[in-house]
Every structure is written in C-alpha cells, then in structure tokens.
Scaffold this active site. Structure first.
Site, PDB file in Angstrom:
ATOM      1  N   LYS A 107      12.558 -12.218 -25.348  1.00  0.00           N
ATOM      2  CA  LYS A 107      11.482 -11.365 -25.828  1.00  0.00           C
ATOM      3  C   LYS A 107      11.231 -11.497 -27.333  1.00  0.00           C
ATOM      4  CE  LYS A 107      11.718  -8.029 -22.093  1.00  0.00           C
ATOM      5  NZ  LYS A 107      12.893  -8.486 -21.341  1.00  0.00           N
TER       6      LYS A 107
HETATM    7  C1  LIG Z   1      12.882  -8.541 -20.061  1.00  0.00           C
HETATM    8  C2  LIG Z   1      13.857  -9.476 -19.480  1.00  0.00           C
HETATM    9  C3  LIG Z   1      13.637 -10.099 -18.256  1.00  0.00           C
HETATM   10  C4  LIG Z   1      12.418  -9.801 -17.411  1.00  0.00           C
HETATM   11  O1  LIG Z   1      11.242 -10.301 -17.984  1.00  0.00           O
HETATM   12  P1  LIG Z   1       9.824  -9.759 -17.472  1.00  0.00           P
HETATM   13  O2  LIG Z   1       8.822 -10.468 -18.312  1.00  0.00           O
HETATM   14  O3  LIG Z   1       9.828  -8.281 -17.710  1.00  0.00           O
HETATM   15  O4  LIG Z   1       9.730 -10.090 -16.036  1.00  0.00           O
HETATM   16  C5  LIG Z   1      14.553 -11.003 -17.800  1.00  0.00           C
HETATM   17  N1  LIG Z   1      15.687 -11.258 -18.502  1.00  0.00           N
HETATM   18  C6  LIG Z   1      15.934 -10.682 -19.678  1.00  0.00           C
HETATM   19  C7  LIG Z   1      17.193 -10.991 -20.381  1.00  0.00           C
HETATM   20  C8  LIG Z   1      15.030  -9.781 -20.211  1.00  0.00           C
HETATM   21  O5  LIG Z   1      15.287  -9.201 -21.377  1.00  0.00           O
END
Ligand SMILES: *Cc1c(COP(=O)(O)O)cnc(C)c1O
Length: 432
Positions: A107
């Site tokens: 993210k």
């Molecule tokens: C947020 C997150 C996900 C999921 O991603 P989405 O875009 O919400 O489907 C998967 N793995 C990790 C480590 C995350 O932080």
C-alpha cells in the site's frame, strides 16, 4: 477524463475532485467514464520504458491534464522510490515483491501517490484537509508514512484494537506530527462503518474538509496498476499466458490489475485469492453477492466482509457474470492451508512468504492445476517481518527486523481508544 459515481446519483467530476472527495456525495465509488485507449505499443515495447515512464503512460490518461505532465512525473518519481523485484519461487511461479517501500507493504505506492496528489491540489488552498482512514493493518501505516509532514493535511487513522500485528500497530501509532491514531473497540468492518458515517455527517463535513485514503480513493486505487506492468516488464519469457494471483481483501489491488489489462497489458487470467472471508469466491460460485461479517484470520489485512472495490470489477465487466467468470477466478483458503503453504515453500525453496502472499500462492497453485501451461505470478503484498508472530513459529526460524521496522519498534505508541461514533465525532471536531 470524468469520473462518475457507481451509485449513479451524483455529478461527474474530474480527477482532482474525485481525489479530494474520495467518495461521491451519493456514497458511490468514482469510476472513469471511459476506459482510456489501449497502450498496446507501450506494452509491446516495454523493454524500452523505464518503470517511471511506464507508470506515467498508464496513469496520465486518467488524470488528463489536471496535474501537468512535469508535475505528474515528479509525483511518480517521488512515489516509486523503491524496487518491485520479481523473484522466481518455483518453475513458472514467481513472487512479485511489493514490500520494499517504507512500511514494507504494497500500500506504500497508493499511499504515497495519493498524498502527493492531494498535496499538489491543496497547495493553492489555505484550508486544511483531514484524511480519515480505516485500516485492517497495512493501509494505516502506508497512509501515515505517505502523509507524514505533508503540509495542510491531517491524518486520522482508525484501527481495530487487538486485530493488527505489533509491527503494524507501531507503524500506525508512533509517527506523531500530523498523524493521529484511534484504536477502535471493534473489527475492521466497524472501523469502516464509522468512517462512512463521518463522511455522511453534515455537522462534521460543514466544519472540516474530509477525504478518504482507503482504496476507494482513485488516487490510491489507480497507481496499483503499475505493479502488474512492472512484473510483466521483468519477465524474461513472455510467450506463455500470464496469470496473476492477488491476495485480496478490499479488492482494490486486483481491480487495478484488471484495469491494467483493460489498457492492453497482456494478462490471461486474474485470480482473487482470499482467506476465510469468502464473499467473492461465493459470488463466483453462485452469482449472488452476499456481504458477510468479517472473520479474523492470520492474513488480517484481508479480513474484509464486504469488499468495497468489487463493484468496480463488476463495472469493468458490465455486470456480465459470464464475462467476469471468463476473466476472474477466486478461491478461499483456511489459516491451516496458509500455514502449510508457508512451511512447504520454505522447506522446498527457502523462500519465506508472509501469510497474505501465501494465500496468493495457494490460489495460483490451484489455478495452475487445471491450467498448467501458464506463467503464474503471485503478489507478495507484505514483508514476512510484518507478521512475525505468524511466520516465525511456522517456519521455525527467526527473522531479523529490517531497518525500516527497527526504527519504529522502540517508539512509544500513541493512540486514543474509542468505542462509539460519538467519540469519533468528538475527536474529529476537536482535532487540530
Ligand atoms: C491491503 C492488503 C491486502 C489486500 O489488498 P486489497 O487491495 O484490499 O484487496 C493484501 N495483503 C496485504 C499485506 C495488505 O496490506
């Protein structure tokens, strides 16, 4: 480029307004009015494009002049300040490591890009913006780190008490400055519900300019398209059908991958891999979308009972269930299966997966059982160190803290505990 609300009852807006608003006034997610022209020539000649150039080509049509090209290039350069290596794990199976950024989760890219867009848009204004965000673990850290010290922006993060890892909690609660953490007595869904309520509360929105930094914000969602192109660029053999397995929670990441495919990136199938929170696998099996209460798992960043971005995937495929099924597969895995995969891959290859990446790996393996001729890439969305309490006992090995993590572990947690909407409202109206 105009963005419309998927609830269909709000005016269309340009990129800038979509970013600042986050969610449309009718509570719908913003979606681009048209899918930009395919970048077939770019992807065909991908070796000639540096990652930053590739990113620019992909996102510029969505921004459509609302950030001048030179500024956009600076934002991209500042956002992509780390690598996205593609590591071979097994024959025809690769891990796309998205965890080399400041908070060691994927993210970071969306968080950094959005922060820089918002700061760009806000520089002509004198009033402050408050970014309100619910996190199941990683979003908060990435958003906090992305926005730390950004002028004119306050960040308020809600996280479910006791349901994020120690490392995640430290990353959320120790930054200080313009970053405030609220520890919520409840689940991630409760946090998300509180955030939604605040956005609809006129007494709050009359007082302060609220915006969201969840993956519903187009500036967080769209830059995730880059990963899939970066993976494709690193593939040495591009002759076989390419499939991506994305460990999915709110489905923003995979939906961005599908958007990259719409732009012409040659992907033959997407696999949405989930933990026990199996709303989408259920939908794919029965054609009926039924939100569920989220359940806690060892891949807690994906503990989502009503994934907000899935509606965007349905929109891309015009709500045609057959078309969705042609392009998307979805599987759910238990914590035991996830642990077993982590152990097996570690024993056989030495590769350490975090629980989220392991769910992605499992989905990929399952798909390849019946589609053996493909090249498979799973997205490793977090560094294993972020889930030490899960990973270490499974592989029976100590993992050292990388410097990004070490620096937060000794800092003191600062968070306010809240257990009701009234307390959130009170806090927001007093935040300075
Ligand atoms: C947020 C997150 C996900 C999921 O991603 P989405 O875009 O919400 O489907 C998967 N793995 C990790 C480590 C995350 O932080």
């Amino acid at each position: 480029m105009q963005f419309f609300s998927l609830h269909g009852k709000a005016p269309k807006v340009g990129f800038k307004e979509a970013v600042i608003k986050g969610i449309a006034p009718d509570k719908g997610l913003y979606f681009p009015e048209i899918i930009p022209a395919r970048l077939n020539e770019v992807f065909k000649n991908i070796d000639q494009y540096a990652p930053n150039e590739l990113a620019f080509e992909m996102i510029n049509p969505f921004i459509d002049g609302e950030i001048p090209e030179a500024d956009l290039k600076n934002i991209i350069e500042d956002t992509l300040c780390f690598d996205f290596p593609l590591e071979k794990v097994e024959e025809n199976i690769f891990s796309l490591e998205l965890f080399h950024g400041p908070t060691m989760a994927f993210k970071d890219v969306g968080g950094r890009f959005m922060a820089r867009c918002l700061s760009y848009f806000n520089k002509e204004q004198s009033n402050e913006v408050t970014v309100l965000v619910a996190t199941s673990g990683d979003t908060g850290g990435a958003v906090a780190s992305g926005f730390l010290g950004v002028k004119g922006v306050n960040v308020v993060i809600l996280y479910p008490s006791g349901k994020v890892s120690e490392v995640q909690e430290k990353q959320l609660t120790t930054l200080g400055q313009n970053i405030k953490a609220l520890e919520v007595d409840g689940t991630f869904d409760d946090c998300q519900a509180l955030v939604k309520e605040a956005f609809l509360d006129k007494e709050i929105t009359d007082e302060i300019q609220l915006t969201s930094a969840n993956s519903i914000n187009v500036a967080r969602w769209l830059p995730q398209m880059f990963y899939f192109a970066f993976a494709y660029k690193q593939l040495k053999d591009r002759s076989k059908p390419l499939v991506f397995s994305t460990p999915s929670g709110n489905f923003g990441n995979i939906c961005a991958g599908i958007m990259a495919q719409q732009l012409g990136l040659p992907v033959s199938q997407f696999i949405a891999s989930t933990n026990a929170n199996r709303v989408v696998p259920n939908f794919m099996a029965k054609g009926e979308y039924i939100p569920l209460r989220s359940v806690a798992t060892i891949s807690n960043a994906m503990d989502v009972g009503d994934p907000s971005n899935f509606i965007r995937i349905r929109e891309i495929y015009k709500n045609d269930f057959e078309l969705i099924k042609e392009n998307l597969s979805s599987y759910s895995f238990t914590d035991d299966e996830t642990r077993a995969a982590m152990l097996k891959v570690y024993q056989e290859t030495g590769y350490i997966m975090d629980p989220h990446g392991a769910v992605g790996y499992l989905g990929l393996k399952k798909y390849l059982e019946s589609n053996p001729g493909a090249t498979g890439i799973f997205l490793e969305t977090a560094h294993p160190v972020k889930f030490l309490d899960v990973v270490e006992p499974v592989i029976n090995k100590k993992i050292a803290y990388p410097p990004q993590i070490k620096s937060v572990m000794d800092k003191k947690k600062e968070a306010r505990f809240i257990s009701s909407y009234a307390e959130l409202k009170d806090f927001l109206l007093k935040v300075d």
